[in-house]
Design a protein around this motif. Structure first.
Motif, PDB file in Angstrom:
ATOM      1  N   UNK A  89       0.914  -1.187  -0.064  1.00 14.71           N
ATOM      2  CA  UNK A  89      -0.036  -0.217  -0.075  1.00 14.71           C
ATOM      3  C   UNK A  89       0.885   1.364  -0.007  1.00 14.71           C
ATOM      4  N   UNK A  90       2.234   1.372   0.850  1.00 10.46           N
ATOM      5  CA  UNK A  90       2.952   2.346   0.568  1.00 10.46           C
ATOM      6  C   UNK A  90       3.477   2.631  -0.418  1.00 10.46           C
ATOM      7  N   UNK A  91       3.913   1.335  -1.038  1.00  9.50           N
ATOM      8  CA  UNK A  91       4.439   1.623  -2.567  1.00  9.50           C
ATOM      9  C   UNK A  91       3.329   2.271  -3.624  1.00  9.50           C
ATOM     10  N   UNK A  92       1.965   2.038  -3.331  1.00 11.49           N
ATOM     11  CA  UNK A  92       1.077   2.616  -4.356  1.00 11.49           C
ATOM     12  C   UNK A  92       0.925   3.871  -3.804  1.00 11.49           C
ATOM     13  N   UNK A  93       0.909   4.369  -2.703  1.00  9.93           N
ATOM     14  CA  UNK A  93       0.647   5.674  -2.115  1.00  9.93           C
ATOM     15  C   UNK A  93       2.072   6.616  -2.557  1.00  9.93           C
ATOM     16  N   UNK A  94       2.996   5.965  -2.501  1.00  8.29           N
ATOM     17  CA  UNK A  94       4.334   6.760  -2.999  1.00  8.29           C
ATOM     18  C   UNK A  94       3.992   6.993  -4.661  1.00  8.29           C
ATOM     19  N   UNK A  95       3.667   6.031  -5.340  1.00 10.22           N
ATOM     20  CA  UNK A  95       3.607   6.460  -6.659  1.00 10.22           C
ATOM     21  C   UNK A  95       2.630   7.372  -6.839  1.00 10.22           C
ATOM     22  N   UNK A  96       1.563   7.366  -6.339  1.00 10.10           N
ATOM     23  CA  UNK A  96       0.318   8.374  -6.516  1.00 10.10           C
ATOM     24  C   UNK A  96       0.952   9.802  -6.295  1.00 10.10           C
ATOM     25  N   UNK A  97       1.496  10.033  -4.953  1.00 13.54           N
ATOM     26  CA  UNK A  97       2.091  11.277  -4.530  1.00 13.54           C
ATOM     27  C   UNK A  97       2.985  11.973  -5.648  1.00 13.54           C
ATOM     28  N   UNK A  98       3.914  10.722  -6.065  1.00 16.11           N
ATOM     29  CA  UNK A  98       5.131  11.369  -7.073  1.00 16.11           C
ATOM     30  C   UNK A  98       4.463  11.927  -8.320  1.00 16.11           C
ATOM     31  N   UNK A  99       3.486  10.942  -8.659  1.00 16.66           N
ATOM     32  CA  UNK A  99       2.634  11.487 -10.109  1.00 16.66           C
ATOM     33  C   UNK A  99       1.955  12.850  -9.773  1.00 16.66           C
ATOM     34  N   UNK A 100       1.121  12.844  -8.811  1.00 20.91           N
ATOM     35  CA  UNK A 100       0.396  14.189  -8.330  1.00 20.91           C
ATOM     36  C   UNK A 100       1.389  15.378  -8.228  1.00 20.91           C
ATOM     37  N   UNK A 101       2.375  15.133  -7.559  1.00 18.91           N
ATOM     38  CA  UNK A 101       3.321  16.198  -7.515  1.00 18.91           C
ATOM     39  C   UNK A 101       3.940  16.658  -8.957  1.00 18.91           C
ATOM     40  N   UNK A 102       4.066  15.659  -9.755  1.00 17.19           N
ATOM     41  CA  UNK A 102       4.859  16.108 -11.196  1.00 17.19           C
ATOM     42  C   UNK A 102       3.422  16.627 -11.780  1.00 17.19           C
ATOM     43  N   UNK A 103       2.352  16.449 -11.731  1.00 17.77           N
ATOM     44  CA  UNK A 103       1.087  17.095 -12.367  1.00 17.77           C
ATOM     45  C   UNK A 103       0.861  18.338 -11.830  1.00 17.77           C
ATOM     46  N   UNK A 104       1.127  18.631 -10.750  1.00 16.79           N
ATOM     47  CA  UNK A 104       0.846  19.972 -10.106  1.00 16.79           C
ATOM     48  C   UNK A 104       2.207  20.853 -10.037  1.00 16.79           C
ATOM     49  N   UNK A 105       3.090  20.480 -10.467  1.00 16.48           N
ATOM     50  CA  UNK A 105       4.305  21.164 -10.696  1.00 16.48           C
ATOM     51  C   UNK A 105       3.914  22.761 -11.391  1.00 16.48           C
ATOM     52  N   UNK A 106       4.291  23.740 -10.853  1.00 14.34           N
ATOM     53  CA  UNK A 106       4.057  25.097 -11.608  1.00 14.34           C
ATOM     54  C   UNK A 106       2.742  25.633 -11.284  1.00 14.34           C
ATOM     55  N   UNK A 107       1.988  24.771 -10.517  1.00 13.77           N
ATOM     56  CA  UNK A 107       0.534  25.558 -10.218  1.00 13.77           C
ATOM     57  C   UNK A 107       0.668  26.218  -8.913  1.00 13.77           C
ATOM     58  N   UNK A 108       1.695  26.366  -7.841  1.00 15.99           N
ATOM     59  CA  UNK A 108       1.680  26.748  -6.683  1.00 15.99           C
ATOM     60  C   UNK A 108       1.376  25.918  -5.331  1.00 15.99           C
ATOM     61  N   UNK A 109       0.791  24.622  -5.945  1.00 16.82           N
ATOM     62  CA  UNK A 109       0.271  23.871  -5.024  1.00 16.82           C
ATOM     63  C   UNK A 109       1.474  22.824  -4.705  1.00 16.82           C
ATOM     64  N   UNK A 110       1.844  22.668  -3.414  1.00 18.96           N
ATOM     65  CA  UNK A 110       2.916  21.761  -3.178  1.00 18.96           C
ATOM     66  C   UNK A 110       2.506  20.354  -2.635  1.00 18.96           C
ATOM     67  N   UNK A 111       3.092  19.312  -3.122  1.00 19.83           N
ATOM     68  CA  UNK A 111       2.668  17.829  -2.693  1.00 19.83           C
ATOM     69  C   UNK A 111       4.018  17.340  -2.271  1.00 19.83           C
ATOM     70  N   UNK A 112       4.259  16.733  -1.038  1.00 23.04           N
ATOM     71  CA  UNK A 112       5.264  15.985  -0.503  1.00 23.04           C
ATOM     72  C   UNK A 112       4.921  14.684   0.272  1.00 23.04           C
ATOM     73  N   UNK A 113       5.795  13.632   0.489  1.00 23.91           N
ATOM     74  CA  UNK A 113       5.638  12.649   1.159  1.00 23.91           C
ATOM     75  C   UNK A 113       6.672  12.536   2.160  1.00 23.91           C
ATOM     76  N   UNK A 114       6.439  12.410   3.523  1.00 21.96           N
ATOM     77  CA  UNK A 114       7.359  12.300   4.713  1.00 21.96           C
ATOM     78  C   UNK A 114       7.416  10.596   4.851  1.00 21.96           C
ATOM     79  N   UNK A 115       8.455   9.921   4.457  1.00 24.49           N
ATOM     80  CA  UNK A 115       8.651   8.538   4.896  1.00 24.49           C
ATOM     81  C   UNK A 115       9.344   8.349   6.420  1.00 24.49           C
ATOM     82  N   UNK A 116       8.473   7.797   7.031  1.00 21.55           N
ATOM     83  CA  UNK A 116       8.885   7.702   8.622  1.00 21.55           C
ATOM     84  C   UNK A 116       9.542   6.376   8.872  1.00 21.55           C
ATOM     85  N   UNK A 117      10.638   6.195   9.149  1.00 18.75           N
ATOM     86  CA  UNK A 117      11.473   4.902   9.361  1.00 18.75           C
ATOM     87  C   UNK A 117      11.714   4.714  10.788  1.00 18.75           C
ATOM     88  N   UNK A 118      11.042   4.957  11.515  1.00 15.54           N
ATOM     89  CA  UNK A 118      11.052   5.042  13.181  1.00 15.54           C
ATOM     90  C   UNK A 118       9.686   4.927  13.672  1.00 15.54           C
TER      91      UNK A 118
END
Length: 170
Positions: A89-118
């Motif tokens: 599920x995290x792999x699918x979420x990561x792919x979604x967030x990365x694609x969304x960030x690329x699509x929104x580049x230049x719109x003024x909307x930021x999309x980020x993913x914080x991967x917590x390994x703790x």
């Protein structure tokens, strides 16, 4: 819910999606993962990420500002078989967030993913692991981080907006 919040408080400028579950939903191994083992992880990390985005993005894009911050975990990056269903599920979420960030580049909307390994101190999962150390494979040491550190990392992501993915605790 979002419409009610915005009606009362105005447009949402920043949203943090940090849906999580306890250790009870984990799969025993990668070979034991089946469709039903993915239902809750996908609902928590993928479907709800998409629903949050669909609800907030029209207004954010129209205003030319805003941020969607998502949390992830270590089981996708570290290939932890005892958390394989979450890792998928995290792999699918990561792919979604990365694609969304690329699509929104230049719109003024930021999309980020914080991967917590703790383990997050004082969290339900940290309390479960402390009460039942057998939930973690022998020899695996999980670092611990506090909410102050997480908050600071989210703040930096929001203000600097220079990368889509940030790791902490790895």
């Amino acid at each position: 819910m979002i419409a009610r919040v915005e009606e009362k408080l105005g447009p949402i400028e920043v949203a943090v999606h940090a849906a999580a579950a306890g250790m009870s939903i984990r799969s025993a191994s990668t070979r034991e993962v089946d469709r039903s083992a993915l239902d809750l992880p996908f609902a928590l990390k993928v479907y709800s990420s998409i629903e949050l985005s669909r609800a907030l993005l029209p207004g954010m894009v129209a205003r030319g500002s805003g941020a969607l911050l998502f949390s992830s975990g270590a089981s996708e990056a570290n290939r932890q078989p005892y958390l394989a269903n979450m890792g998928v599920a995290l792999g699918a979420q990561r792919a979604y967030v990365r694609q969304l960030a690329a699509e929104l580049d230049g719109t003024g909307v930021y999309v980020g993913l914080l991967a917590i390994g703790a383990l997050i101190e004082n969290s339900a999962v940290q309390q479960q692991v402390d009460a039942h150390p057998e939930l973690i494979p022998a020899g695996l040491e999980l670092p611990r981080i506090g909410n102050d550190e997480l908050g600071a990392r989210y703040w930096r992501m929001y203000t600097e907006r220079d990368t889509v993915e940030v790791e902490i605790g790895f």
